[in-house]
Design an enzyme around this catalytic site. Structure first.
Site, mmCIF file in Angstrom:
data_model
loop_
_atom_site.group_PDB
_atom_site.id
_atom_site.type_symbol
_atom_site.label_atom_id
_atom_site.label_comp_id
_atom_site.label_asym_id
_atom_site.label_seq_id
_atom_site.Cartn_x
_atom_site.Cartn_y
_atom_site.Cartn_z
ATOM 1 N N GLU A 41 0.847 -1.211 0.000
ATOM 2 C CA GLU A 41 0.000 0.000 0.000
ATOM 3 C C GLU A 41 0.874 1.250 0.000
ATOM 4 O O GLU A 41 1.959 1.262 0.583
ATOM 5 C CB GLU A 41 -0.899 0.015 1.237
ATOM 6 C CG GLU A 41 -2.112 -0.873 1.108
ATOM 7 C CD GLU A 41 -3.042 -0.730 2.320
ATOM 8 O OE1 GLU A 41 -2.842 0.187 3.141
ATOM 9 O OE2 GLU A 41 -3.944 -1.572 2.443
ATOM 10 N N ARG A 98 -3.248 3.571 -25.484
ATOM 11 C CA ARG A 98 -3.482 2.718 -26.662
ATOM 12 C C ARG A 98 -4.744 1.877 -26.497
ATOM 13 O O ARG A 98 -5.229 1.304 -27.451
ATOM 14 C CB ARG A 98 -2.247 1.842 -26.920
ATOM 15 C CG ARG A 98 -1.121 2.653 -27.539
ATOM 16 C CD ARG A 98 0.182 1.893 -27.620
ATOM 17 N NE ARG A 98 0.832 1.779 -26.328
ATOM 18 C CZ ARG A 98 2.063 1.309 -26.142
ATOM 19 N NH1 ARG A 98 2.768 0.911 -27.174
ATOM 20 N NH2 ARG A 98 2.601 1.258 -24.937
ATOM 21 N N GLN A 99 -5.267 1.810 -25.277
ATOM 22 C CA GLN A 99 -6.539 1.107 -25.051
ATOM 23 C C GLN A 99 -7.662 2.148 -25.046
ATOM 24 O O GLN A 99 -8.269 2.427 -24.017
ATOM 25 C CB GLN A 99 -6.493 0.352 -23.733
ATOM 26 C CG GLN A 99 -5.416 -0.726 -23.702
ATOM 27 C CD GLN A 99 -5.445 -1.516 -22.415
ATOM 28 O OE1 GLN A 99 -6.492 -1.926 -21.938
ATOM 29 N NE2 GLN A 99 -4.282 -1.727 -21.821
ATOM 30 N N LYS A 194 1.546 -1.284 -41.522
ATOM 31 C CA LYS A 194 1.922 -2.245 -40.472
ATOM 32 C C LYS A 194 0.710 -3.048 -40.034
ATOM 33 O O LYS A 194 -0.378 -2.517 -39.916
ATOM 34 C CB LYS A 194 2.474 -1.459 -39.276
ATOM 35 C CG LYS A 194 2.793 -2.277 -38.042
ATOM 36 C CD LYS A 194 3.330 -1.421 -36.896
ATOM 37 C CE LYS A 194 2.228 -0.902 -35.997
ATOM 38 N NZ LYS A 194 2.733 -0.146 -34.833
ATOM 39 N N ASP A 220 7.201 8.777 -34.530
ATOM 40 C CA ASP A 220 6.181 7.998 -33.814
ATOM 41 C C ASP A 220 5.970 8.611 -32.436
ATOM 42 O O ASP A 220 6.759 9.447 -31.987
ATOM 43 C CB ASP A 220 6.633 6.530 -33.708
ATOM 44 C CG ASP A 220 5.453 5.566 -33.644
ATOM 45 O OD1 ASP A 220 4.302 6.023 -33.497
ATOM 46 O OD2 ASP A 220 5.685 4.345 -33.733
ATOM 47 N N THR A 225 8.488 -1.969 -27.207
ATOM 48 C CA THR A 225 9.410 -3.084 -27.471
ATOM 49 C C THR A 225 10.411 -2.698 -28.558
ATOM 50 O O THR A 225 11.458 -3.312 -28.696
ATOM 51 C CB THR A 225 8.635 -4.315 -27.971
ATOM 52 O OG1 THR A 225 7.964 -3.952 -29.195
ATOM 53 C CG2 THR A 225 7.598 -4.778 -26.960
#
Ligand code: R5P
Length: 313
Positions: A41, A98-99, A194, A220, A225
Site C-alpha cells: 500500500e 493505446r486502449q 503495419k 512515432d 518493445t
C-alpha cells in the site's frame, strides 16, 4: 482577497524532470512524504499547508505504470483533502492511451477508466504530451492541455543537414503526426503499412512513398518493445534508404529494446524525457532531449491564464 500561491510537487517516477521544471519556474519542489507499507500500500502526506493553493503534480507513467498511477491518485487525494484550491495532474506520458476503444468484444476502454479515476481523485486539469490519440481529451470533462514535442524535434533535425530527407510514419495511425513533422521540416512523407497479428507484435508490409537514396526520419509517439521501429528501419534499408533516424516522444524501451536499438538499422533514435530512461539503457544510438522548459513554460502560462498556442509553433 490574496493571490493564490503556486505549488509544484513530484511523484517518485520522474524526479529529474520535475526538478528541471521547478528550476524553470524558480520554485522549490514541495515536500511529500511517500512510503510503501509492507503489503505494498502507498502512503503520501503533504508536508506543508496547501490550503487555497494552485497545485501542479508531476508524475510520469512509463515504467511501473500501475504503481505510479496509484501513487498519483493518492497524492491528488491528499492535496484535495488538504484544501488545495486546484490540482493539475501533469502527466508527461499518459499510459493506457493505446486502449482507447474496443477492437474485440468484452474489452475495456482503459484510457477512459484512467480519465475517470483522475477526475474522481480530484484533478481539475490535466497537462500531458503527445497523447496517443488526441480524442482521449474527450474522455475528460475537465480541461486537458495536450502539448507536443514536435517543435523540439523540428529544431533538432533542422540542425542536422540531412540529405534529401523524408519523414516516415511507421503505421497508418501515425500519419497525422508524421505529416505535421514533414510540414515543419519541408520534406515529403512516406507511410509504412503495419499489421499487428498480436499485441506487441509488429509486421511491416509495404511503403507508400519514395525513400530510395534519402535520409529518413521515422516519426512515432511511443517506442515500447521497439518492434515497430526496428522492423520499419529494416524495410526502409531494403528499399534503399540512406541514414535512418527516428523521432519518438515517449521512450518506454521495455526489456532489451535498448540493445536491439544498438544492433538495428537505425542511426539515431531521439526521444524526450517524458519517461526517465535509466543510465544502463542510454546506449550510444539514443539521444534524449528535455521537455523541462516546455513543461515549465506551459505551467507558467496556465497559471497566468495566458495562451499556450505558441508552444506548438
Ligand atoms: C502504435 O500505434 C504506436 O504509435 C507505436 O507505434 C507502438 O505502440 C510502438 O510499440 P512497439 O515499440 O512495441 O512496437
Amino acid at each position: 482577497m490574496g493571490q493564490r500561491c503556486l505549488a509544484l510537487y513530484s511523484g517518485t517516477s520522474n524526479r529529474e524532470l520535475a526538478e528541471e521544471v521547478a528550476k524553470y519556474l524558480g520554485v522549490e519542489l514541495g515536500e511529500i512524504e511517500i512510503r510503501r507499507f509492507s503489503d505494498g500500500e502507498i502512503y503520501a502526506r503533504i508536508a506543508k499547508s496547501v490550503r487555497g493553493a494552485e497545485v501542479y503534480v508531476i508524475q510520469s507513467l512509463g515504467s511501473k505504470v500501475n504503481e505510479y498511477f496509484m501513487e498519483l491518485l493518492i497524492i491528488i487525494d491528499a492535496l484535495k483533502r488538504a484544501s488545495a484550491d486546484e490540482v493539475t495532474a501533469v502527466i508527461p506520458y499518459y499510459a493506457y492511451a493505446r486502449q482507447d476503444r474496443k477492437t474485440k468484444s468484452r474489452e475495456p476502454i482503459s484510457a477512459k477508466l484512467i480519465a475517470n479515476l483522475l477526475t474522481v481523485a480530484g484533478a481539475s486539469r490535466v497537462v500531458t504530451m503527445d497523447l496517443h490519440a488526441g480524442q482521449i481529451q474527450g474522455f475528460f470533462d475537465i480541461p486537458v492541455d495536450n502539448l507536443s514535442a514536435l517543435p523540439l524535434f523540428t529544431r533538432y533535425f533542422q540542425d542536422k543537414n540531412l540529405k534529401n530527407p523524408v519523414v516516415v510514419s511507421p503505421d497508418i495511425g501515425g500519419v497525422t503526426r508524421a505529416r505535421a513533422l514533414a510540414d515543419r521540416l519541408h520534406t515529403p512523407l512516406a507511410i509504412i503499412y503495419k499489421r499487428r497479428p498480436a499485441p506487441e507484435v509488429a509486421e511491416v508490409e509495404e511503403i507508400i512513398g519514395e525513400v530510395e537514396g534519402r535520409d529518413v526520419i521515422i516519426c512515432d509517439d511511443i517506442v515500447t518493445t521497439g518492434n515497430t521501429l526496428f522492423s520499419a528501419a529494416k524495410l526502409l534499408k531494403l528499399k534503399g534508404a540512406r541514414d535512418i533516424y527516428a523521432a519518438v516522444t515517449h521512450g518506454i524501451l521495455t526489456n532489451d529494446a535498448h540493445k536491439k536499438l544498438q544492433e538495428s538499422e537505425i542511426k539515431e533514435l531521439v526521444v524526450t524525457n517524458t519517461i526517465p530512461i535509466p543510465l544502463e539503457k542510454r546506449v550510444p544510438k539514443l539521444t534524449i532531449i528535455s521537455i523541462g522548459n516546455l513543461l515549465g513554460e506551459a505551467i507558467k502560462r496556465i497559471s497566468n491564464k495566458d495562451s499556450l498556442s505558441s508552444l506548438f509553433d
